[in-house]
Design a protein around this motif. Structure first.
Motif, PDB file in Angstrom:
ATOM      1  N   ASP A   1       0.644  -1.429   0.012  1.00 22.69           N
ATOM      2  CA  ASP A   1       0.046   0.197  -0.085  1.00 22.69           C
ATOM      3  C   ASP A   1       0.181   1.201  -0.045  1.00 22.69           C
ATOM      4  OD1 ASP A   1      -2.366  -1.111  -0.137  1.00 22.69           O
ATOM      5  OD2 ASP A   1      -2.089  -1.630   1.911  1.00 22.69           O
ATOM      6  N   ASP A   2       1.953   1.152   0.801  1.00 24.44           N
ATOM      7  CA  ASP A   2       2.530   2.107   0.918  1.00 24.44           C
ATOM      8  C   ASP A   2       3.686   2.519  -1.084  1.00 24.44           C
ATOM      9  OD1 ASP A   2       2.041   2.852   3.400  1.00 24.44           O
ATOM     10  OD2 ASP A   2       4.204   1.608   4.298  1.00 24.44           O
ATOM     11  N   PHE A   3       3.739   1.534  -0.887  1.00 24.07           N
ATOM     12  CA  PHE A   3       4.691   1.583  -2.571  1.00 24.07           C
ATOM     13  C   PHE A   3       3.280   1.788  -2.783  1.00 24.07           C
ATOM     14  CE2 PHE A   3       5.200  -0.989  -6.355  1.00 24.07           C
ATOM     15  CZ  PHE A   3       6.587  -0.325  -6.815  1.00 24.07           C
ATOM     16  N   ASP A   4       2.663   1.619  -3.373  1.00 29.29           N
ATOM     17  CA  ASP A   4       1.454   2.198  -4.603  1.00 29.29           C
ATOM     18  C   ASP A   4       0.976   3.569  -4.641  1.00 29.29           C
ATOM     19  OD1 ASP A   4       0.698  -0.070  -5.735  1.00 29.29           O
ATOM     20  OD2 ASP A   4      -1.030  -0.637  -4.373  1.00 29.29           O
ATOM     21  N   ALA A   5       1.187   3.747  -2.941  1.00 27.70           N
ATOM     22  CA  ALA A   5       0.859   5.567  -3.351  1.00 27.70           C
ATOM     23  C   ALA A   5       1.858   6.049  -3.581  1.00 27.70           C
ATOM     24  CB  ALA A   5       0.860   5.644  -1.108  1.00 27.70           C
TER      25      ALA A   5
ATOM     26  N   ALA B   1       5.916 -28.480  -9.582  1.00 26.48           N
ATOM     27  CA  ALA B   1       4.648 -27.146 -10.115  1.00 26.48           C
ATOM     28  C   ALA B   1       5.030 -26.366  -9.890  1.00 26.48           C
ATOM     29  CB  ALA B   1       3.727 -28.008  -9.875  1.00 26.48           C
ATOM     30  N   LEU B   2       3.375 -25.308 -10.458  1.00 25.10           N
ATOM     31  CA  LEU B   2       3.654 -24.689 -10.116  1.00 25.10           C
ATOM     32  C   LEU B   2       2.943 -24.076  -8.994  1.00 25.10           C
ATOM     33  CD1 LEU B   2       2.235 -22.626 -13.681  1.00 25.10           C
ATOM     34  CD2 LEU B   2       4.941 -22.406 -12.569  1.00 25.10           C
ATOM     35  N   GLY B   3       3.476 -22.884  -8.283  1.00 27.13           N
ATOM     36  CA  GLY B   3       3.247 -22.968  -6.798  1.00 27.13           C
ATOM     37  C   GLY B   3       1.831 -22.177  -6.285  1.00 27.13           C
ATOM     38  N   PHE B   4       0.783 -21.917  -7.109  1.00 28.36           N
ATOM     39  CA  PHE B   4      -0.094 -20.902  -7.154  1.00 28.36           C
ATOM     40  C   PHE B   4      -1.040 -20.599  -8.083  1.00 28.36           C
ATOM     41  CE2 PHE B   4       3.203 -19.424 -10.610  1.00 28.36           C
ATOM     42  CZ  PHE B   4       2.650 -18.852 -11.722  1.00 28.36           C
ATOM     43  N   THR B   5      -2.449 -20.297  -8.452  1.00 23.71           N
ATOM     44  CA  THR B   5      -2.992 -20.697  -9.338  1.00 23.71           C
ATOM     45  C   THR B   5      -3.809 -19.488 -10.221  1.00 23.71           C
ATOM     46  OG1 THR B   5      -4.952 -19.269  -8.000  1.00 23.71           O
ATOM     47  CG2 THR B   5      -4.475 -21.729  -7.212  1.00 23.71           C
ATOM     48  N   GLU B   6      -4.847 -20.057 -11.012  1.00 26.51           N
ATOM     49  CA  GLU B   6      -5.051 -19.195 -12.120  1.00 26.51           C
ATOM     50  C   GLU B   6      -5.445 -17.771 -11.911  1.00 26.51           C
ATOM     51  OE1 GLU B   6      -7.251 -20.200 -15.241  1.00 26.51           O
ATOM     52  OE2 GLU B   6      -5.672 -21.881 -15.411  1.00 26.51           O
ATOM     53  N   ALA B   7      -6.592 -17.639 -10.617  1.00 31.90           N
ATOM     54  CA  ALA B   7      -7.008 -16.695 -10.112  1.00 31.90           C
ATOM     55  C   ALA B   7      -6.065 -15.613  -9.482  1.00 31.90           C
ATOM     56  CB  ALA B   7      -8.141 -17.187  -8.911  1.00 31.90           C
ATOM     57  N   ASP B   8      -4.115 -16.494  -8.642  1.00 32.25           N
ATOM     58  CA  ASP B   8      -3.854 -15.576  -8.430  1.00 32.25           C
ATOM     59  C   ASP B   8      -2.964 -14.702  -9.146  1.00 32.25           C
ATOM     60  OD1 ASP B   8      -3.773 -16.768  -6.010  1.00 32.25           O
ATOM     61  OD2 ASP B   8      -2.258 -18.133  -5.998  1.00 32.25           O
ATOM     62  N   LEU B   9      -2.349 -15.254 -10.616  1.00 33.00           N
ATOM     63  CA  LEU B   9      -2.315 -15.080 -11.382  1.00 33.00           C
ATOM     64  C   LEU B   9      -2.733 -13.485 -12.146  1.00 33.00           C
ATOM     65  CD1 LEU B   9       0.420 -14.010 -13.072  1.00 33.00           C
ATOM     66  CD2 LEU B   9      -0.237 -15.668 -15.131  1.00 33.00           C
ATOM     67  N   THR B  10      -4.281 -13.715 -11.794  1.00 33.88           N
ATOM     68  CA  THR B  10      -5.213 -12.535 -12.763  1.00 33.88           C
ATOM     69  C   THR B  10      -4.352 -11.736 -11.792  1.00 33.88           C
ATOM     70  OG1 THR B  10      -6.625 -15.048 -13.426  1.00 33.88           O
ATOM     71  CG2 THR B  10      -7.508 -12.573 -12.991  1.00 33.88           C
ATOM     72  N   ASP B  11      -5.092 -11.514 -10.195  1.00 33.62           N
ATOM     73  CA  ASP B  11      -5.210 -10.425  -9.519  1.00 33.62           C
ATOM     74  C   ASP B  11      -3.421  -9.470 -10.174  1.00 33.62           C
ATOM     75  OD1 ASP B  11      -7.452 -11.222  -8.723  1.00 33.62           O
ATOM     76  OD2 ASP B  11      -6.667 -12.240  -6.574  1.00 33.62           O
TER      77      ASP B  11
ATOM     78  N   TRP C   1      -1.919  -9.617 -12.525  1.00 34.53           N
ATOM     79  CA  TRP C   1      -1.877  -9.044 -13.865  1.00 34.53           C
ATOM     80  C   TRP C   1      -2.934  -7.971 -14.294  1.00 34.53           C
ATOM     81  CZ3 TRP C   1      -0.054 -13.768 -17.516  1.00 34.53           C
ATOM     82  CH2 TRP C   1       1.166 -13.974 -17.484  1.00 34.53           C
ATOM     83  N   THR C   2      -3.594  -8.045 -13.572  1.00 36.58           N
ATOM     84  CA  THR C   2      -4.967  -7.001 -13.576  1.00 36.58           C
ATOM     85  C   THR C   2      -3.941  -6.051 -13.269  1.00 36.58           C
ATOM     86  OG1 THR C   2      -6.643  -8.878 -13.911  1.00 36.58           O
ATOM     87  CG2 THR C   2      -7.036  -6.835 -13.190  1.00 36.58           C
ATOM     88  N   LYS C   3      -3.886  -5.718 -12.277  1.00 39.73           N
ATOM     89  CA  LYS C   3      -3.279  -4.578 -11.015  1.00 39.73           C
ATOM     90  C   LYS C   3      -1.932  -3.729 -11.574  1.00 39.73           C
ATOM     91  CE  LYS C   3      -0.449  -3.112  -6.989  1.00 39.73           C
ATOM     92  NZ  LYS C   3       0.113  -3.913  -5.284  1.00 39.73           N
ATOM     93  N   ALA C   4      -0.704  -4.931 -12.514  1.00 39.75           N
ATOM     94  CA  ALA C   4       0.258  -4.620 -13.496  1.00 39.75           C
ATOM     95  C   ALA C   4      -0.815  -3.757 -14.401  1.00 39.75           C
ATOM     96  CB  ALA C   4       0.613  -5.785 -13.872  1.00 39.75           C
ATOM     97  N   GLU C   5      -1.615  -4.301 -15.128  1.00 40.29           N
ATOM     98  CA  GLU C   5      -2.201  -3.697 -16.263  1.00 40.29           C
ATOM     99  C   GLU C   5      -3.265  -1.854 -15.812  1.00 40.29           C
ATOM    100  OE1 GLU C   5      -5.077  -4.997 -20.073  1.00 40.29           O
ATOM    101  OE2 GLU C   5      -6.440  -5.355 -17.873  1.00 40.29           O
ATOM    102  N   ARG C   6      -3.582  -2.434 -14.938  1.00 40.24           N
ATOM    103  CA  ARG C   6      -4.313  -0.886 -13.695  1.00 40.24           C
ATOM    104  C   ARG C   6      -2.900  -0.004 -13.659  1.00 40.24           C
ATOM    105  NH1 ARG C   6      -7.039  -3.109 -10.683  1.00 40.24           N
ATOM    106  NH2 ARG C   6      -5.714  -2.727  -8.366  1.00 40.24           N
ATOM    107  N   GLY C   7      -2.429  -0.029 -13.605  1.00 37.87           N
ATOM    108  CA  GLY C   7      -1.140   0.620 -13.457  1.00 37.87           C
ATOM    109  C   GLY C   7      -0.835   1.584 -14.122  1.00 37.87           C
ATOM    110  N   VAL C   8      -0.175   0.627 -15.655  1.00 32.20           N
ATOM    111  CA  VAL C   8      -0.649   1.296 -16.767  1.00 32.20           C
ATOM    112  C   VAL C   8      -1.248   2.531 -16.855  1.00 32.20           C
ATOM    113  CG1 VAL C   8       0.143   1.245 -19.035  1.00 32.20           C
ATOM    114  CG2 VAL C   8       0.882  -0.832 -17.430  1.00 32.20           C
ATOM    115  N   LYS C   9      -2.317   1.745 -16.799  1.00 34.23           N
ATOM    116  CA  LYS C   9      -3.835   3.503 -17.742  1.00 34.23           C
ATOM    117  C   LYS C   9      -3.473   3.719 -16.787  1.00 34.23           C
ATOM    118  CE  LYS C   9      -6.945  -0.929 -19.043  1.00 34.23           C
ATOM    119  NZ  LYS C   9      -7.618  -1.484 -18.943  1.00 34.23           N
ATOM    120  N   GLU C  10      -3.149   3.544 -14.808  1.00 34.29           N
ATOM    121  CA  GLU C  10      -3.520   5.240 -14.208  1.00 34.29           C
ATOM    122  C   GLU C  10      -2.241   5.686 -14.331  1.00 34.29           C
ATOM    123  OE1 GLU C  10      -3.960   3.356 -10.925  1.00 34.29           O
ATOM    124  OE2 GLU C  10      -5.969   2.738 -11.002  1.00 34.29           O
ATOM    125  N   GLY C  11      -0.742   5.265 -14.914  1.00 32.87           N
ATOM    126  CA  GLY C  11       0.225   6.676 -15.416  1.00 32.87           C
ATOM    127  C   GLY C  11       0.972   5.930 -13.939  1.00 32.87           C
TER     128      GLY C  11
END
Length: 429
Positions: A182-186, A226-236, A238-248
């Protein structure tokens, strides 16, 4: 994980980055082992590594020292850029004639152990030809897989946030240990708003950062098989990363691609980016600003998920000279003069004797040493699970697919499905 203060920029760019997928190996042939001997008792061992000319010059100097101490052991050398190295290694290994000793990394241990390529160096430790004493921060365990010693660390590094210090100062941002996501995002928004620059270069394809984030949540990128995470984990993620680009707050991926091989930070597109701590020298050589290392954000203010990574030296199971190979590895990881020659070219020296022998006099490498020392003293370091066979293919897929998504060629949903499809195939092999 691997550069020194005088490293040329091309060395860093060629030796660093995500692992590339390499061709599969067939069954190991039953040809004669590598290495050779002569009538006077002199033996020759073959040593291969990846990197550019600067690293080769340093390594050749260390070999000259080794041959002076061990006049009955001659070393034949070979080096290529990263991708070319693994292509050649695959060809040699599938033909039953890999080099006696070679540079290796965590993503390849299980893969080549499963293909019966790697020598268990534990027997040479028992025989007194190789010492695993005196390593820093538990690094002596880094190359162990299923009770076998398959690699010996030559250096260490850890993930960090490389920052453009004047940009952070203008934004009034001071990263401190224990800061949260949260500090990083701010902070990213503050940098965008106060400096007109994206806060970060973007986190789409930084697999090792995502691994830390997962570890902060009790998971990991890889388990033993194996992979140690789920598709839902990665979706969260990459969605955050994509949103960060849109917000600049994260840099425009199209612009980041355009300035390659220069980094987004040194090209002044972003105020910071996540990478290995010993890559800091890259930014100094590329950019005009002053750069520093900041701590990894946390979920709870305590757990960073960090570990010390390392390049390693491994040996061929087919070598005819296991004793001499072990003596060579022992010399390369313990001799103080080797550290003075190599500097931080392959990361901060793995053994305390070599760490003490090389004291950097430039600010960049001083900062790298101080950063790793702080990680050890703070007690945040954990162990890493050796990657499963096929991990190198997964890593390459993660980088490629993340960039395709960042450039708008894939949706988050499509990118996630594609990554899991390719990874399941790679890990099943």
């Amino acid at each position: 994980m691997r550069q020194g203060g005088s490293m040329e920029r091309r060395t860093i760019l060629k030796a660093a980055g995500a692992s590339l997928a390499v061709a599969g190996l067939g069954a190991t042939a039953t040809a004669c082992g590598s290495g050779s001997g002569s009538g006077d008792g002199t033996v020759t061992i073959r040593y291969s590594w990846w990197g550019a000319e600067d690293r080769a010059q340093r390594i050749n100097k260390t070999i000259a020292l080794f041959e002076k101490k061990y006049p009955k052991i001659k070393v034949k050398t070979d080096f290529q850029q990263y991708a070319d190295f693994w292509k050649k290694f695959n060809t040699q290994a599938s033909g039953g004639n890999p080099p006696d000793v070679f540079q290796n990394a965590i993503g390849f241990l299980r893969k080549y152990d499963a293909k019966n390529v790697l020598l268990d160096l534990g027997e040479q430790v028992k025989a007194g030809n190789l010492s695993m004493d005196g390593f820093r921060a538990g690094l002596e365990k880094f190359g162990e897989v299923d009770g076998k010693l398959l690699g010996v660390p030559v250096g260490s590094n850890s993930m960090a946030l490389v920052i453009d210090k004047p940009v952070y100062t203008r934004a009034g941002v001071t990263p401190e240990p224990g800061w949260t996501w949260d500090d990083f995002d701010a902070a990213m928004k503050r940098i965008r708003d106060r400096t007109g620059r994206a806060g970060d270069s973007g986190m789409y394809g930084v697999m090792y950062l995502y691994d830390l984030y997962l570890r902060q949540h009790g998971k990991a990128f890889f388990t033993e098989d194996a992979l140690g995470f789920t598709e839902a984990d990665l979706t969260d993620w990459w969605t955050k990363a994509e949103r960060g680009v849109k917000e600049g707050v994260y840099a425009d991926a199209k612009k980041v691609v355009q300035v390659k091989p220069k980094s987004a930070v040194s090209a002044e597109l972003a105020g910071s980016e996540f990478t290995w701590d010993n890559f800091t020298v890259r930014y100094t050589s590329e950019g005009k600003s002053e750069y520093g290392l900041a701590p990894i954000p946390t979920t709870d203010g305590k757990k960073t998920g960090q570990y010390l990574g390392s390049l390693m030296l491994s040996a061929s199971k087919r070598t005819q000279h296991p004793k001499e190979v072990a003596q060579f590895i022992d010399f390369m990881v313990h001799d103080p003069e080797v550290a003075k020659i190599m500097g931080y070219d392959r990361g901060v020296p793995a053994t305390q004797a070599q760490f003490d022998a090389f004291q950097p006099d430039d600010e960049v490498n001083k900062a790298i040493a101080a950063y790793e020392t702080s990680l050890v003293e703070s007690g945040v370091l954990e162990t890493i699970t050796p990657h499963p066979s096929g991990a190198d293919v997964c890593e390459a897929a993660f980088l490629r697919i993340a960039e395709e998504m960042a450039l708008g060629k894939r949706s988050v949903e499509d990118a996630v499905k594609q990554f899991f499809t390719e990874s399941k195939t790679a890990l099943a092999g």
